[in-house]
Scaffold this motif. Structure first.
Motif, PDB file in Angstrom:
ATOM      1  N   GLY A   1      52.104  90.604   4.391  1.00  0.00           N
ATOM      2  CA  GLY A   1      51.946  91.454   5.561  1.00  0.00           C
ATOM      3  C   GLY A   1      51.377  90.807   6.794  1.00  0.00           C
ATOM      4  N   VAL A   2      50.950  89.550   6.719  1.00  0.00           N
ATOM      5  CA  VAL A   2      50.434  88.865   7.904  1.00  0.00           C
ATOM      6  C   VAL A   2      51.572  88.706   8.910  1.00  0.00           C
ATOM      7  N   THR A   3      51.313  89.069  10.154  1.00  0.00           N
ATOM      8  CA  THR A   3      52.349  88.990  11.181  1.00  0.00           C
ATOM      9  C   THR A   3      52.195  87.788  12.095  1.00  0.00           C
ATOM     10  N   VAL A   4      50.945  87.317  12.272  1.00  0.00           N
ATOM     11  CA  VAL A   4      50.692  86.161  13.137  1.00  0.00           C
ATOM     12  C   VAL A   4      49.701  85.234  12.441  1.00  0.00           C
ATOM     13  N   LEU A   5      50.036  83.949  12.408  1.00  0.00           N
ATOM     14  CA  LEU A   5      49.161  82.943  11.808  1.00  0.00           C
ATOM     15  C   LEU A   5      48.795  81.934  12.890  1.00  0.00           C
ATOM     16  N   GLY A   6      47.508  81.802  13.128  1.00  0.00           N
ATOM     17  CA  GLY A   6      47.044  80.876  14.155  1.00  0.00           C
ATOM     18  C   GLY A   6      46.217  79.765  13.551  1.00  0.00           C
ATOM     19  N   GLY A   7      46.813  78.601  13.370  1.00  0.00           N
ATOM     20  CA  GLY A   7      46.106  77.461  12.792  1.00  0.00           C
ATOM     21  C   GLY A   7      46.054  76.299  13.751  1.00  0.00           C
ATOM     22  N   VAL A   8      45.915  75.097  13.207  1.00  0.00           N
ATOM     23  CA  VAL A   8      45.867  73.903  14.047  1.00  0.00           C
ATOM     24  C   VAL A   8      46.805  72.841  13.500  1.00  0.00           C
ATOM     25  N   ARG A   9      47.207  71.960  14.370  1.00  0.00           N
ATOM     26  CA  ARG A   9      47.953  70.768  13.992  1.00  0.00           C
ATOM     27  C   ARG A   9      47.078  69.568  14.357  1.00  0.00           C
ATOM     28  N   ILE A  10      46.773  68.733  13.374  1.00  0.00           N
ATOM     29  CA  ILE A  10      45.951  67.561  13.621  1.00  0.00           C
ATOM     30  C   ILE A  10      46.797  66.478  14.278  1.00  0.00           C
ATOM     31  N   THR A  11      46.386  66.021  15.451  1.00  0.00           N
ATOM     32  CA  THR A  11      47.139  65.002  16.190  1.00  0.00           C
ATOM     33  C   THR A  11      46.539  63.610  16.036  1.00  0.00           C
ATOM     34  N   ASP A  12      45.291  63.527  15.567  1.00  0.00           N
ATOM     35  CA  ASP A  12      44.634  62.229  15.371  1.00  0.00           C
ATOM     36  C   ASP A  12      43.723  62.369  14.153  1.00  0.00           C
ATOM     37  N   ALA A  13      44.230  61.954  12.990  1.00  0.00           N
ATOM     38  CA  ALA A  13      43.488  62.135  11.744  1.00  0.00           C
ATOM     39  C   ALA A  13      42.187  61.343  11.733  1.00  0.00           C
ATOM     40  N   ASN A  14      42.212  60.136  12.252  1.00  0.00           N
ATOM     41  CA  ASN A  14      40.996  59.314  12.253  1.00  0.00           C
ATOM     42  C   ASN A  14      39.896  59.920  13.109  1.00  0.00           C
TER      43      ASN A  14
ATOM     44  N   PHE B   1      39.626  70.512  19.450  1.00  0.00           N
ATOM     45  CA  PHE B   1      40.705  70.882  20.349  1.00  0.00           C
ATOM     46  C   PHE B   1      40.755  69.968  21.571  1.00  0.00           C
ATOM     47  N   GLU B   2      39.641  69.362  21.915  1.00  0.00           N
ATOM     48  CA  GLU B   2      39.604  68.459  23.060  1.00  0.00           C
ATOM     49  C   GLU B   2      40.065  67.052  22.706  1.00  0.00           C
ATOM     50  N   ASN B   3      40.007  66.728  21.394  1.00  0.00           N
ATOM     51  CA  ASN B   3      40.211  65.334  21.011  1.00  0.00           C
ATOM     52  C   ASN B   3      41.324  65.050  20.009  1.00  0.00           C
ATOM     53  N   CYS B   4      41.539  65.950  19.037  1.00  0.00           N
ATOM     54  CA  CYS B   4      42.429  65.531  17.949  1.00  0.00           C
ATOM     55  C   CYS B   4      43.224  66.661  17.302  1.00  0.00           C
ATOM     56  N   ALA B   5      43.264  67.830  17.912  1.00  0.00           N
ATOM     57  CA  ALA B   5      44.013  68.939  17.315  1.00  0.00           C
ATOM     58  C   ALA B   5      44.536  69.869  18.397  1.00  0.00           C
ATOM     59  N   GLU B   6      45.603  70.573  18.067  1.00  0.00           N
ATOM     60  CA  GLU B   6      46.133  71.587  18.977  1.00  0.00           C
ATOM     61  C   GLU B   6      46.347  72.881  18.210  1.00  0.00           C
ATOM     62  N   LYS B   7      46.162  73.990  18.899  1.00  0.00           N
ATOM     63  CA  LYS B   7      46.346  75.300  18.281  1.00  0.00           C
ATOM     64  C   LYS B   7      47.834  75.609  18.169  1.00  0.00           C
ATOM     65  N   VAL B   8      48.238  76.006  16.973  1.00  0.00           N
ATOM     66  CA  VAL B   8      49.643  76.331  16.720  1.00  0.00           C
ATOM     67  C   VAL B   8      49.722  77.769  16.204  1.00  0.00           C
ATOM     68  N   ILE B   9      50.620  78.539  16.789  1.00  0.00           N
ATOM     69  CA  ILE B   9      50.756  79.944  16.405  1.00  0.00           C
ATOM     70  C   ILE B   9      52.155  80.189  15.847  1.00  0.00           C
ATOM     71  N   MET B  10      52.201  80.909  14.736  1.00  0.00           N
ATOM     72  CA  MET B  10      53.488  81.286  14.162  1.00  0.00           C
ATOM     73  C   MET B  10      53.530  82.791  13.956  1.00  0.00           C
ATOM     74  N   ARG B  11      54.618  83.392  14.432  1.00  0.00           N
ATOM     75  CA  ARG B  11      54.833  84.816  14.177  1.00  0.00           C
ATOM     76  C   ARG B  11      55.807  84.961  13.030  1.00  0.00           C
ATOM     77  N   ASN B  12      55.537  85.936  12.168  1.00  0.00           N
ATOM     78  CA  ASN B  12      56.401  86.194  11.017  1.00  0.00           C
ATOM     79  C   ASN B  12      57.685  86.863  11.485  1.00  0.00           C
ATOM     80  N   GLU B  13      58.720  86.071  11.602  1.00  0.00           N
ATOM     81  CA  GLU B  13      60.036  86.587  11.978  1.00  0.00           C
ATOM     82  C   GLU B  13      61.065  86.301  10.907  1.00  0.00           C
TER      83      GLU B  13
END
Length: 287
Positions: free
Chosen positions: A238-251, A267-279
């Protein structure tokens, strides 16, 4: 006591999906680095992919220098010698620290699956998960885990906001919202037509039971770095929106975790917020 089949069913399904995908054997994945920080836990894989999870320190009954019981990390110093499948299974553990390592591992492996060109789950947007949710003055919103920026934004729209958190001091002195006790979950959740839930519920095994209570909700948002999972098990429930992160610099991520980095640092250095809607998947189960 919550039904163990409900409380841990999401983690079990994630583990099964990842194992069935074959990526562990195909890429010969092993753990490269693991850090259990004050605020976050991180796992870096030999493939270069990484995942994060909230470190639920408040769940540890003996948060002291030398805990005597299950509160400690039993395999400290030996984690990098473990098989990835063993670390994945940590996500099912009642030990808070082991569960955090397990979820960070699942998030790292999920990032591999989500990056595949054939994956049917694609980002809907980048940024704030609430941008994909329409809230009106008539809506009743329940928030499990206080998100101060979300609280202020929702309060500008509707007065029908309930915030549930174990820490009554989680918001600042200037905030007017009352923090509700977790004891009121069964009363509040069924009333809400919009739910905003912290991904930390994946670590403490409460997300499944909360979703089962969501009889009226037409929007269910699960958000936070811990919610960076392959979305299928959540969307099916039933989750309609999932808001996680994508790691852009693991080290850089693992370095920040070791220095008690917070979400803003990542969020300033090594990750970006990624949103997925259940479609893709309609709500099919609330097991």
């Amino acid at each position: 006591m919550p039904d163990i089949n409900v409380s841990k069913s999401i983690a079990r399904e994630l583990i099964a999906l990842i194992k069935d995908s074959g990526i562990i054997n195909q890429l010969d994945i092993t753990p490269k680095d693991i850090r259990i920080g004050v605020f976050y836990t991180g796992v870096v894989l030999s493939s270069g992919h990484a995942g994060m999870s909230y470190t639920p320190v408040q769940e540890i009954p003996e948060a002291v220098c030398c805990p005597r019981s299950h509160a400690k990390m039993p395999a400290a110093g030996e984690l990098l010698k473990m098989q990835i499948t063993g670390l994945m299974d940590y996500a099912l553990d009642d030990n808070a620290l082991k569960a955090a390592v397990g979820m960070a591992t699942l998030n790292a492996l999920s990032s591999i699956m989500l990056a595949d060109d054939t994956c049917r789950y694609k980002p809907s947007a980048y940024g704030n998960a609430l941008d994909l949710v329409e809230i009106t003055a008539a809506d009743t919103v329940a928030m499990v885990g206080a998100f101060p920026p979300f609280i202020k934004r929702i309060q500008e729209i509707t007065k029908n906001l309930f915030v549930i958190d174990k820490n009554p001091k989680v918001v600042g002195k200037g905030d007017t919202i009352k923090i509700e006790s977790a004891d009121r979950l069964k009363e509040i959740i069924p009333q809400a037509n919009i739910l905003v839930i912290t991904g930390v519920t994946l670590v403490n095994h409460t997300l499944g039971p909360i979703l089962k209570l969501a009889k009226k909700a037409n929007e269910i948002v699960v958000v936070g770095p811990t919610a960076s999972v392959y979305p299928e098990p959540l969307f099916k429930r039933g989750v309609t929106v999932l808001g996680g992160v994508r790691i852009t610099d693991a080290n850089q991520m693992i370095h920040l975790i070791g220095e008690a980095g917070s979400g803003y640092d990542f969020f300033e250095n090594c990750a970006e917020k990624v949103i997925m809607r259940n479609e893709v998947i309609p709500a099919m189960q609330k097991d």
